[in-house]
Scaffold this active site. Structure first.
Site, PDB file in Angstrom:
ATOM      1  CG  ASN A   8     -51.731   8.156  63.156  1.00  0.00           C
ATOM      2  OD1 ASN A   8     -51.218   7.748  62.106  1.00  0.00           O
ATOM      3  ND2 ASN A   8     -52.101   7.343  64.136  1.00  0.00           N
ATOM      4  CD1 TRP A   9     -52.724  12.519  57.775  1.00  0.00           C
ATOM      5  CD2 TRP A   9     -51.671  12.129  55.836  1.00  0.00           C
ATOM      6  NE1 TRP A   9     -52.524  13.733  57.154  1.00  0.00           N
ATOM      7  CE2 TRP A   9     -51.879  13.520  55.956  1.00  0.00           C
ATOM      8  CE3 TRP A   9     -51.020  11.665  54.696  1.00  0.00           C
ATOM      9  CZ2 TRP A   9     -51.466  14.428  54.981  1.00  0.00           C
ATOM     10  CZ3 TRP A   9     -50.607  12.567  53.726  1.00  0.00           C
ATOM     11  CH2 TRP A   9     -50.827  13.929  53.873  1.00  0.00           C
ATOM     12  CE  LYS A  10     -55.512   6.367  63.443  1.00  0.00           C
ATOM     13  NZ  LYS A  10     -56.599   5.927  64.299  1.00  0.00           N
ATOM     14  CG  HIS A  94     -51.598   4.138  67.222  1.00  0.00           C
ATOM     15  ND1 HIS A  94     -52.725   3.375  67.089  1.00  0.00           N
ATOM     16  CD2 HIS A  94     -52.003   5.438  67.174  1.00  0.00           C
ATOM     17  CE1 HIS A  94     -53.772   4.180  66.958  1.00  0.00           C
ATOM     18  NE2 HIS A  94     -53.360   5.434  67.007  1.00  0.00           N
ATOM     19  CD  GLU A  96     -55.526   2.521  64.768  1.00  0.00           C
ATOM     20  OE1 GLU A  96     -54.700   2.878  63.908  1.00  0.00           O
ATOM     21  OE2 GLU A  96     -56.535   3.192  65.069  1.00  0.00           O
ATOM     22  CD  GLU A 152     -53.707   8.096  70.437  1.00  0.00           C
ATOM     23  OE1 GLU A 152     -54.037   9.112  69.835  1.00  0.00           O
ATOM     24  OE2 GLU A 152     -53.549   6.996  69.881  1.00  0.00           O
ATOM     25  N   GLY A 158     -61.276   6.781  66.998  1.00  0.00           N
ATOM     26  CA  GLY A 158     -62.098   6.558  65.807  1.00  0.00           C
ATOM     27  C   GLY A 158     -63.562   6.258  66.092  1.00  0.00           C
ATOM     28  CB  SER A 189     -63.243  10.967  69.142  1.00  0.00           C
ATOM     29  OG  SER A 189     -63.414   9.629  68.736  1.00  0.00           O
TER      30      SER A 189
HETATM   31  P1  PGA Z   1     -58.970   9.452  65.972  1.00  0.00           P
HETATM   32  O1  PGA Z   1     -57.605   8.639  66.096  1.00  0.00           O
HETATM   33  O2  PGA Z   1     -58.632  10.909  66.030  1.00  0.00           O
HETATM   34  O3  PGA Z   1     -59.546   9.041  64.637  1.00  0.00           O
HETATM   35  O4  PGA Z   1     -59.837   9.034  67.106  1.00  0.00           O
HETATM   36  C1  PGA Z   1     -56.631   8.998  67.012  1.00  0.00           C
HETATM   37  C2  PGA Z   1     -55.439   8.092  66.916  1.00  0.00           C
HETATM   38  O5  PGA Z   1     -55.564   6.925  66.555  1.00  0.00           O
HETATM   39  O6  PGA Z   1     -54.321   8.526  67.199  1.00  0.00           O
END
Ligand code: PGA
Length: 229
Positions: A8-10, A94, A96, A152, A158, A189
């Site tokens: 997931n490059w966001k 997600h 976010e 998640e 992150g 992470s």
């Molecule tokens: P991360 O993000 O690997 O940077 O913790 C995971 C995600 O948001 O899917």
């Protein structure tokens, strides 16, 4: 069974040139590893460019999708648009998006249905049981089976502080009570040091990876570690 590793490059990287470089390095780096399906979910504008490159086995996914097919919905992207750009998967719900864009379980439910209708494989991000129950409300068994789930925990995303293997294992068995044979991923992470334990000890079938997916060497190492037996 194949593991599923989703990048997931966001909202990264910051230029098309970098996106191409990143995609090409990953594509080259993972092509010889067996037993792993690798999916890259870039920002929407990069999809056509990486789509053309993705004949080698690396699959594409969207980071989000809207539930309507067309119309006056400024800024939205329909399931068919993703399909047209060769996406096989789409991330839905997600944390976010739930937090920053106020996505509700009802919206997630509509997105899931729309994605499945056109033949996209949804990756539904969840942290607790209630999100699953509300997200899949009204689903028939046949469609439910096609959903990939990603556990998640928000505090692990992150932060460099992944969920402990013990807790992850516990959550896995809890979710399994309603998930049957669905693919279940872990996200939060993940790195090349901890990845194998999530598969071997906590019994996940793959990952949703944010930060580490932007570093090709690290990402390839994760895929390599998972592809060993
Ligand atoms: P991360 O993000 O690997 O940077 O913790 C995971 C995600 O948001 O899917």
């Amino acid at each position: 069974m194949k593991s599923l590793i989703v990048a997931n490059w966001k909202c990264n990287p910051t230029s098309l040139a970098e996106a191409k470089r990143l995609f090409n390095s990953v594509e080259k780096g993972v092509k010889d590893f067996k037993n792993v399906e690798v999916v890259i979910c870039p920002p929407f504008p990069y999809l056509p460019m990486v789509g053309m490159a993705s004949r080698s086995g690396v699959k594409l996914g969207g980071q989000d999708v809207f539930w309507e097919e067309k119309g006056a919905f400024t800024g939205e992207v329909s399931p068919k648009m993703l399909k047209d750009f060769e996406c096989k998967y789409v991330i839905i719900g997600h944390s976010e998006r739930r937090r920053n864009f106020k996505e509700t379980d009802e919206m997630v439910n509509k997105k899931l249905k729309a994605a499945l209708k056109i033949g996209l494989r949804p990756i539904l991000c969840i942290e607790k049981m209630s999100q699953i129950k509300k997200g899949i409300k009204g689903f028939i068994k046949k469609d439910f089976k096609k959903i990939v789930f990603a556990y998640e925990p928000v505090w692990a995303i992150g932060t460099g502080k992944p969920c402990s293997i013990e807790k992850a294992k516990k959550m896995n068995s809890l979710f399994r009570k309603i998930m049957n044979k669905n693919v279940l991923l872990y996200g939060g992470s993940v790195n090349s040091q901890n990845a194998r334990d999530f598969i071997k000890k906590a019994k996940f079938q793959g990952f949703l990876i944010g930060g580490a997916s932007l570093n090709p060497q690290e990402f390839i190492k994760i895929v390599k570690n998972i592809s060993k037996d």
